[in-house]
Every structure is written in C-alpha cells, then in structure tokens.
Design a protein around this motif. Structure first.
Motif, PDB file in Angstrom:
ATOM      1  N   ILE B  47       0.873  -1.157   0.134  1.00  0.00           N
ATOM      2  CA  ILE B  47       0.080  -0.072   0.104  1.00  0.00           C
ATOM      3  C   ILE B  47       0.810   1.344  -0.045  1.00  0.00           C
ATOM      4  O   ILE B  47       0.636   2.182  -0.815  1.00  0.00           O
ATOM      5  N   ILE B  50       1.936   1.671  -3.372  1.00  0.00           N
ATOM      6  CA  ILE B  50       0.793   2.239  -4.210  1.00  0.00           C
ATOM      7  C   ILE B  50       0.776   3.787  -4.075  1.00  0.00           C
ATOM      8  O   ILE B  50       0.371   4.596  -5.204  1.00  0.00           O
ATOM      9  N   LEU B  51       0.872   4.500  -2.748  1.00  0.00           N
ATOM     10  CA  LEU B  51       0.643   5.559  -2.472  1.00  0.00           C
ATOM     11  C   LEU B  51       1.660   6.447  -3.078  1.00  0.00           C
ATOM     12  O   LEU B  51       1.490   7.431  -3.425  1.00  0.00           O
ATOM     13  N   ASN B  53       3.517   5.775  -5.629  1.00  0.00           N
ATOM     14  CA  ASN B  53       3.212   5.474  -7.188  1.00  0.00           C
ATOM     15  C   ASN B  53       2.127   6.502  -7.630  1.00  0.00           C
ATOM     16  O   ASN B  53       2.219   7.431  -8.426  1.00  0.00           O
ATOM     17  N   ASN B  54       0.967   6.856  -6.901  1.00  0.00           N
ATOM     18  CA  ASN B  54      -0.164   7.618  -7.158  1.00  0.00           C
ATOM     19  C   ASN B  54       0.514   8.944  -6.825  1.00  0.00           C
ATOM     20  O   ASN B  54      -0.122   9.805  -7.848  1.00  0.00           O
ATOM     21  N   ILE B  57       2.098   9.525 -10.295  1.00  0.00           N
ATOM     22  CA  ILE B  57       1.277   9.955 -11.246  1.00  0.00           C
ATOM     23  C   ILE B  57       0.558  11.199 -11.323  1.00  0.00           C
ATOM     24  O   ILE B  57       0.400  12.036 -12.239  1.00  0.00           O
ATOM     25  N   MET B  65      -4.122  14.125  -6.155  1.00  0.00           N
ATOM     26  CA  MET B  65      -3.747  12.987  -5.628  1.00  0.00           C
ATOM     27  C   MET B  65      -4.904  12.088  -5.127  1.00  0.00           C
ATOM     28  O   MET B  65      -5.107  10.745  -5.415  1.00  0.00           O
ATOM     29  N   CYS B  66      -5.817  12.829  -4.475  1.00  0.00           N
ATOM     30  CA  CYS B  66      -7.022  12.368  -4.051  1.00  0.00           C
ATOM     31  C   CYS B  66      -8.234  13.096  -4.653  1.00  0.00           C
ATOM     32  O   CYS B  66      -8.366  14.165  -5.041  1.00  0.00           O
ATOM     33  N   HIS B 271      -2.769  10.931   4.446  1.00  0.00           N
ATOM     34  CA  HIS B 271      -1.389  11.195   4.013  1.00  0.00           C
ATOM     35  C   HIS B 271      -1.246  12.378   3.272  1.00  0.00           C
ATOM     36  O   HIS B 271       0.094  12.886   3.218  1.00  0.00           O
TER      37      HIS B 271
END
Lengths: 185, 280
Positions: B47, B50-51, B53-54, B57, B65-66, B271
C-alpha cells in the motif's frame, strides 16, 4: 495471488470471495454516494423504479474529480462508506451484490450482507490518480444536478480491490490487525 | 505604506489550490520511504508503494492525488504595514478558490447550507483565517481539507487533573476509533489549551507544519514523538489492514488556557496533508 472477477457478480463468485482476498475487477459498476443514496432509498420507499437495475451489481462510493479533455474520468478513489450505512440494507434487499468504499460498516449492514449474500470491497483510499487509470468509460445515469455526486456507470478494467467483508460477515480490518499484532508478539 | 492589489491575492490562491492538490509534500514522501523499510506487513508495504506511485502519477499528469480535493482552508498572515487595494479581500480569496478549482479540474465539494445541501459548484466559500502580524508582507497558506479525515477529528474539554496522560489517552482513543476511515497512514494535528475554538484552530494550524520539523519547545517535541510511537503500536496499519504505519507524524501546538480547563483538539489528516504557501 489476485483473483480476477467480473460484473455482474454471480452467486458462485460471491461464495468464493473471502475477507482478505486481493481481486482485480473488470466490468460495469455504478457510482453513488451520500446524496444519490438518499434519492435511491426515497424511490424504494415510494415503491418506484430505480434509475438502474441494482440486481447483481456493484456500487462504488466515489465522487470523482472532473475529467480533463479526452479522459473518461478524473481522480476517483473511494469515499468513507459508513455514511451510506443507513441506506445500504434497502439496496441489498433489492439485489445489490457488492459495494466498493473504504472504512468500517455498521452491524446492520453486515447482517444484511449475510442475509442477502453480498460483498464489501475496499479500494485504496488516497490512491485516486492511480485508480482513475482503471476506468475506461464513464456515462451519466442519473442526477446530473448533483455534480460529483451524480450516478455514473463506469467500465473498469482490473480495478485492484481487497475483500474487507465477505458474505459470511468475516471482516478483514479485524483479521488483518489481529494477524499483525500476533506477528510482532 | 506598501500596497498590494487584490488581483495578486486571487492569482496566488488559484495556483496554491492546484499545487496543493497535485504535489505531495517532500516531508510525506520521505516518511513513506522511511516507514517502508520498517513496515513488516506485506500488504502494508504494498500500500505504501501504491501511494508513492499515486503521488508520482498525480505530479506527472497534473491531476489531484485524491478525488476529495477538500474544502479550501486559507490562512492569511497580513503584515500590519500592508494596504490592500482594488477590492474586498474575502472576495479576492474566494475568486482565487473558484478559478483554481474550476481551471484545475478539482472537485467542487462545498454545499451552501449544511442542512439544505445545495452544491455551490465552484467550491466557495473558503474557510479563511486572518492573522495580523508585524511587517509589510502577506503570507498565504492554502490547505485543502478532505472530509474523510475531518469527520474523524474530535475535541474534548478535559479537566486540568487529566494532565498529559489524559491528553494522550484522548488522542489514542480518537485515532483508534477512526481506524481505517481516514485512509491511514495519517498525520495528526493536536491543539492543546486556549478556549474551545482556539484548541480546534491550533490543531488545524499544527497540520501546516512539516512533519520533519518538531515543536520548538523540547517538552512538546518529546510528547509529539511519544504520541507518534503510541499510535503506531495500535496496529491499525496502512488502510487499516494491520501494520506498523498508522501515523506518519504528530504535530502539537499549544496556547495559554484558563485555570479551570484543558481543551484538547485532534485534527486528523490523511497522508496527503495538503498545504502550500506563498509570500507577497
């Protein structure tokens, strides 16, 4: 190992999903969050038809950001599920088989999931830019006036999810945290 | 007296709204790498990856981000020797938010009335905090606040007798109760002292400080570290699936209070902990 699943969810697929499983979901799913849920349940209470047939379907609790030109959707991570709890049993009684969100669910929701054989998945909260990459199509279904809260039909490909609560009511938030605590003892 | 035109304020707020939503802070990124080394949960490590990587991107593609791009919380530190000209300052701030959220493809998450709940469609009004300080500069901080974590925040009026142990207990209870809901790993802002509303303000303000930077008072710096370690013993872990990495940082802000009181506010952030600032 990640299990590949598709929508609509069959009973066989649901019975094979266990809390803690990592899955990749492909198929059509529907978006709905607070305001849309309120309207859906008002229709059920009045005995009227819903804007889409929920039988066997999955609802994703998401309010995406606006799509840039040429993109199907903007950032699209899950919203916190407990706010939908008051509305969820009515939808499960109508045949809804899956929900995607994040965070805890109420006892009433878990009991209704067991009775109706449904599954609750978590998407990774906060990984919204990454999640958007899995959405290939987005089409407005209802409630355009709600903006980000409108109901949309999304086509997703290999959307990574974790089974949090299975149809037996097993809860991976509890299991995962217990396993971690045992591992460090 | 130095003059600043309101259009400059609008322009800066617009940019800060977008930047705060696209770019994850370096302090958070560094903590991700630090915790990844220590995290023993396999899923927890995944996880964190993933965060990371997010965030890459989001930065590369200039996308949030969110999806919860928050309610815009704006902190204005205005030098007392500045004269703001050309219009109403609050209108200028809201115009910056409007332009930032529309042109930046950010989500409009604000309803005009808390009970009537009709979306304003441009993410205004912002929440604005003004502070008059010495000097002739204006410092603007934009901190878009998502409500997944805001909803998990709590305030309690403790008794003086509850002391530091009571503060710790309340913070831990709040984080434990929040569990997976605010998308852990989280950042925790704590306000201690003042009055009811001052404690809440301090907790919010605490979230503006980099998590690499500790409280200037050694007593509170030590308390920040102790609470962080205690939270990370809860075992909630990334996304609530179990693990070490429940919290990346704890920041405390304090203020004088009344002989009868010990207000404590806990403002939870995910985060993303978005905040970007600029000085005019």
């Amino acid at each position: 190992m990640q299990k590949k699943i598709t929508t609509p969810l069959t009973n066989e697929c649901i019975e094979n999903l266990k809390a803690g499983d990592s899955v990749l979901l492909t198929g059509y799913i529907y978006t709905a969050r607070d305001a849309a849920h309120k309207r859906l349940v008002e229709l059920i209470e009045k005995g009227e038809d819903l804007p889409f047939d929920v039988e066997g379907q999955i609802i994703y609790y998401v309010g995406p950001t606006p799509a840039k030109e040429g993109m199907p959707i903007g950032s699209a991570g899950p919203t916190t599920s407990y706010r939908m709890d008051p509305y969820t049993p009515a939808l499960l009684d109508k045949g809804l088989k899956g929900m995607i969100g994040k965070g805890k669910r109420s006892l009433e929701v878990v009991e209704s999931m067991k009775k109706n054989r449904a599954v609750y998945f978590a998407a990774i909260g906060g990984a919204a830019a990454l999640t958007a990459k899995c959405v290939k199509e987005s089409e407005l279904v209802a409630y355009e006036d709600l903006g980000a809260e409108a109901i949309r039909r999304l086509y997703v490909e290999d959307l990574p999810l974790i089974v949090v609560i299975d149809a037996e009511g097993n809860n991976y938030y509890e299991i995962g945290q217990q396993e971690y605590k045992k591992s460090i003892e | 007296m130095r003059e600043v035109h309101v259009s400059k304020i609008t322009e800066i707020i617009k940019k800060l709204c977008m930047d705060a939503n696209y770019y994850l802070g370096d302090d958070i990124k560094n903590k991700f790498y630090e915790f990844k080394e220590k995290e023993t949960s396999k899923l927890g490590k995944e996880i964190l990856d993933i965060l990371i990587n997010n965030s890459e991107i989001a930065e590369k593609e200039q996308m949030p981000m969110c999806q919860d791009t928050g309610m815009a919380v704006v902190f204005m530190e205005i030098g007392q020797d500045v004269h703001i000209v050309g219009g109403n300052i609050e209108d200028a701030i809201n115009e910056g938010v409007r332009q930032g959220y529309i042109e930046g493809y950010l989500r409009k998450s604000v309803v005009k009335d808390p009970l009537d709940r009709v979306n304003t469609k441009d993410n205004t009004p912002a929440i604005v905090h003004y502070n008059i300080v010495p000097g002739d500069k204006i410092k603007i901080t934009v901190a878009p606040k998502g409500f997944g974590s805001e909803n998990m925040s709590r305030l309690k009026m403790l008794k003086p007798a509850d002391g530091v142990e009571g503060v710790k207990r309340f913070v831990l209870e709040t984080v434990k109760e929040a569990g997976p809901n605010p998308c852990p790993p989280i950042v925790v802002g704590i306000g201690i002292g003042g009055t009811f509303e001052k404690a809440a303000f301090l907790a919010k303000k605490a979230l503006l400080r980099s998590i690499d930077e500790e409280n200037k008072n050694p007593y509170y710096a030590k308390l920040e570290k102790e609470i962080l370690d205690e939270i990370n013993k809860l075992g909630i872990g990334p996304q609530g699936f179990g693990g070490l990495t429940t919290c990346l940082g704890v920041n405390i802000e304090v203020y004088a209070t009344h002989i009868a009181g010990l207000p404590v506010a806990v403002n939870i952030n995910c985060h993303a902990t978005r905040h970007k600032e600029a000085i005019i």
